[in-house]
Design a protein around this motif. Structure first.
Motif, PDB file in Angstrom:
ATOM      1  N   GLY A   1      -6.325   8.942  15.838  1.00  0.00           N
ATOM      2  CA  GLY A   1      -6.929   9.436  14.604  1.00  0.00           C
ATOM      3  C   GLY A   1      -5.923  10.134  13.703  1.00  0.00           C
ATOM      4  N   ILE A   2      -5.102  10.975  14.290  1.00  0.00           N
ATOM      5  CA  ILE A   2      -4.079  11.680  13.510  1.00  0.00           C
ATOM      6  C   ILE A   2      -3.042  10.701  12.985  1.00  0.00           C
ATOM      7  CG2 ILE A   2      -2.235  13.397  13.643  1.00  0.00           C
ATOM      8  CD1 ILE A   2      -3.967  14.877  15.728  1.00  0.00           C
ATOM      9  N   ALA A   3      -2.655   9.730  13.808  1.00  0.00           N
ATOM     10  CA  ALA A   3      -1.672   8.739  13.374  1.00  0.00           C
ATOM     11  C   ALA A   3      -2.196   7.909  12.210  1.00  0.00           C
ATOM     12  CB  ALA A   3      -1.288   7.832  14.535  1.00  0.00           C
ATOM     13  N   LYS A   4      -3.471   7.551  12.240  1.00  0.00           N
ATOM     14  CA  LYS A   4      -4.064   6.789  11.141  1.00  0.00           C
ATOM     15  C   LYS A   4      -4.060   7.589   9.849  1.00  0.00           C
ATOM     16  CE  LYS A   4      -7.229   3.724  13.562  1.00  0.00           C
ATOM     17  NZ  LYS A   4      -8.638   3.391  13.755  1.00  0.00           N
ATOM     18  N   VAL A   5      -4.451   8.855   9.939  1.00  0.00           N
ATOM     19  CA  VAL A   5      -4.485   9.700   8.748  1.00  0.00           C
ATOM     20  C   VAL A   5      -3.082   9.852   8.158  1.00  0.00           C
ATOM     21  CG1 VAL A   5      -4.892  12.059   7.934  1.00  0.00           C
ATOM     22  CG2 VAL A   5      -6.567  10.949   9.401  1.00  0.00           C
ATOM     23  N   LEU A   6      -2.105  10.132   9.000  1.00  0.00           N
ATOM     24  CA  LEU A   6      -0.732  10.277   8.513  1.00  0.00           C
ATOM     25  C   LEU A   6      -0.199   8.971   7.928  1.00  0.00           C
ATOM     26  CD1 LEU A   6       0.886  12.493  11.278  1.00  0.00           C
ATOM     27  CD2 LEU A   6       0.286  13.147   8.956  1.00  0.00           C
ATOM     28  N   PHE A   7      -0.564   7.843   8.537  1.00  0.00           N
ATOM     29  CA  PHE A   7      -0.117   6.553   8.013  1.00  0.00           C
ATOM     30  C   PHE A   7      -0.674   6.313   6.626  1.00  0.00           C
ATOM     31  CE2 PHE A   7      -0.945   2.034   7.350  1.00  0.00           C
ATOM     32  CZ  PHE A   7       0.349   1.564   7.357  1.00  0.00           C
ATOM     33  N   TYR A   8      -1.963   6.570   6.407  1.00  0.00           N
ATOM     34  CA  TYR A   8      -2.561   6.342   5.092  1.00  0.00           C
ATOM     35  C   TYR A   8      -2.013   7.309   4.044  1.00  0.00           C
ATOM     36  CZ  TYR A   8      -5.724   3.002   7.192  1.00  0.00           C
ATOM     37  OH  TYR A   8      -6.233   1.913   7.833  1.00  0.00           O
ATOM     38  N   ILE A   9      -1.769   8.552   4.432  1.00  0.00           N
ATOM     39  CA  ILE A   9      -1.158   9.502   3.493  1.00  0.00           C
ATOM     40  C   ILE A   9       0.234   9.020   3.104  1.00  0.00           C
ATOM     41  CG2 ILE A   9      -0.205  11.840   3.284  1.00  0.00           C
ATOM     42  CD1 ILE A   9      -2.580  12.799   4.973  1.00  0.00           C
ATOM     43  N   PHE A  10       1.017   8.569   4.094  1.00  0.00           N
ATOM     44  CA  PHE A  10       2.349   8.057   3.818  1.00  0.00           C
ATOM     45  C   PHE A  10       2.292   6.835   2.916  1.00  0.00           C
ATOM     46  CE2 PHE A  10       5.801   5.126   4.923  1.00  0.00           C
ATOM     47  CZ  PHE A  10       6.882   5.907   4.558  1.00  0.00           C
ATOM     48  N   LEU A  11       1.350   5.953   3.156  1.00  0.00           N
ATOM     49  CA  LEU A  11       1.214   4.742   2.353  1.00  0.00           C
ATOM     50  C   LEU A  11       0.874   5.073   0.897  1.00  0.00           C
ATOM     51  CD1 LEU A  11       1.246   1.647   2.547  1.00  0.00           C
ATOM     52  CD2 LEU A  11      -1.215   1.763   2.966  1.00  0.00           C
ATOM     53  N   VAL A  12      -0.046   6.000   0.690  1.00  0.00           N
ATOM     54  CA  VAL A  12      -0.413   6.405  -0.673  1.00  0.00           C
ATOM     55  C   VAL A  12       0.770   7.051  -1.376  1.00  0.00           C
ATOM     56  CG1 VAL A  12      -1.856   8.002  -1.997  1.00  0.00           C
ATOM     57  CG2 VAL A  12      -2.875   6.593  -0.208  1.00  0.00           C
ATOM     58  N   LEU A  13       1.478   7.932  -0.704  1.00  0.00           N
ATOM     59  CA  LEU A  13       2.637   8.573  -1.315  1.00  0.00           C
ATOM     60  C   LEU A  13       3.735   7.561  -1.638  1.00  0.00           C
ATOM     61  CD1 LEU A  13       2.917  11.836   0.797  1.00  0.00           C
ATOM     62  CD2 LEU A  13       2.156  11.608  -1.571  1.00  0.00           C
ATOM     63  N   PHE A  14       3.907   6.553  -0.796  1.00  0.00           N
ATOM     64  CA  PHE A  14       4.899   5.513  -1.057  1.00  0.00           C
ATOM     65  C   PHE A  14       4.530   4.710  -2.303  1.00  0.00           C
ATOM     66  CE2 PHE A  14       6.175   1.046  -0.396  1.00  0.00           C
ATOM     67  CZ  PHE A  14       7.545   1.221  -0.473  1.00  0.00           C
ATOM     68  N   ILE A  15       3.274   4.343  -2.429  1.00  0.00           N
ATOM     69  CA  ILE A  15       2.837   3.576  -3.600  1.00  0.00           C
ATOM     70  C   ILE A  15       2.958   4.408  -4.864  1.00  0.00           C
ATOM     71  CG2 ILE A  15       0.827   2.489  -4.685  1.00  0.00           C
ATOM     72  CD1 ILE A  15       0.021   1.600  -1.827  1.00  0.00           C
ATOM     73  N   VAL A  16       2.594   5.673  -4.808  1.00  0.00           N
ATOM     74  CA  VAL A  16       2.726   6.552  -5.974  1.00  0.00           C
ATOM     75  C   VAL A  16       4.192   6.699  -6.360  1.00  0.00           C
ATOM     76  CG1 VAL A  16       2.462   8.941  -6.743  1.00  0.00           C
ATOM     77  CG2 VAL A  16       0.577   7.796  -5.596  1.00  0.00           C
ATOM     78  N   SER A  17       5.059   6.846  -5.386  1.00  0.00           N
ATOM     79  CA  SER A  17       6.487   6.994  -5.699  1.00  0.00           C
ATOM     80  C   SER A  17       7.062   5.717  -6.302  1.00  0.00           C
ATOM     81  CB  SER A  17       7.282   7.405  -4.468  1.00  0.00           C
ATOM     82  OG  SER A  17       7.326   6.362  -3.534  1.00  0.00           O
ATOM     83  N   LEU A  18       6.566   4.558  -5.893  1.00  0.00           N
ATOM     84  CA  LEU A  18       7.012   3.309  -6.503  1.00  0.00           C
ATOM     85  C   LEU A  18       6.650   3.253  -7.978  1.00  0.00           C
ATOM     86  CD1 LEU A  18       6.269   0.489  -3.894  1.00  0.00           C
ATOM     87  CD2 LEU A  18       8.479   1.280  -4.709  1.00  0.00           C
ATOM     88  N   PHE A  19       5.407   3.601  -8.301  1.00  0.00           N
ATOM     89  CA  PHE A  19       4.976   3.567  -9.698  1.00  0.00           C
ATOM     90  C   PHE A  19       5.663   4.630 -10.532  1.00  0.00           C
ATOM     91  CE2 PHE A  19       1.178   1.325  -7.964  1.00  0.00           C
ATOM     92  CZ  PHE A  19       1.382   0.148  -8.656  1.00  0.00           C
ATOM     93  N   MET A  20       5.865   5.797  -9.982  1.00  0.00           N
ATOM     94  CA  MET A  20       6.526   6.856 -10.739  1.00  0.00           C
ATOM     95  C   MET A  20       8.007   6.524 -10.959  1.00  0.00           C
ATOM     96  SD  MET A  20       4.141   8.811 -11.475  1.00  0.00           S
ATOM     97  CE  MET A  20       4.707  10.412 -11.969  1.00  0.00           C
ATOM     98  N   GLY A  21       8.640   5.879  -9.996  1.00  0.00           N
ATOM     99  CA  GLY A  21      10.028   5.487 -10.138  1.00  0.00           C
ATOM    100  C   GLY A  21      10.215   4.421 -11.208  1.00  0.00           C
ATOM    101  N   ARG A  22       9.292   3.488 -11.264  1.00  0.00           N
ATOM    102  CA  ARG A  22       9.373   2.439 -12.280  1.00  0.00           C
ATOM    103  C   ARG A  22       9.137   3.011 -13.670  1.00  0.00           C
ATOM    104  NH1 ARG A  22       8.068  -3.265 -10.479  1.00  0.00           N
ATOM    105  NH2 ARG A  22       8.377  -3.152  -8.240  1.00  0.00           N
TER     106      ARG A  22
END
Length: 55
Positions: free
Chosen positions: A29-50
């Motif tokens: 459960g904790i691993a899933k939550v951390l994975f989704y948080i990491f995924l959202v932050l990665f996508i946000v950083s991609l858009f902000m970088g562009r």
């Protein structure tokens, strides 16, 4: 954060081998939550970088 997801996944696999089902459920459960948080932050950083380059 991704490091913690991998660590908790390994803990869940080891606990699953030994039959600690409550530990498995908590770690997964904790691993899933951390994975989704990491995924959202990665996508946000991609858009902000562009957006930053086009200015």
């Amino acid at each position: 954060m991704l490091k913690w997801s991998v660590i908790l996944l390994v803990i869940a696999l080891i606990a699953g081998i030994f039959g600690f089902f409550n530990v498995v459920a908590a770690a997964v459960g904790i691993a899933k939550v951390l994975f989704y948080i990491f995924l959202v932050l990665f996508i946000v950083s991609l858009f902000m970088g562009r957006r930053g380059r086009s200015m």
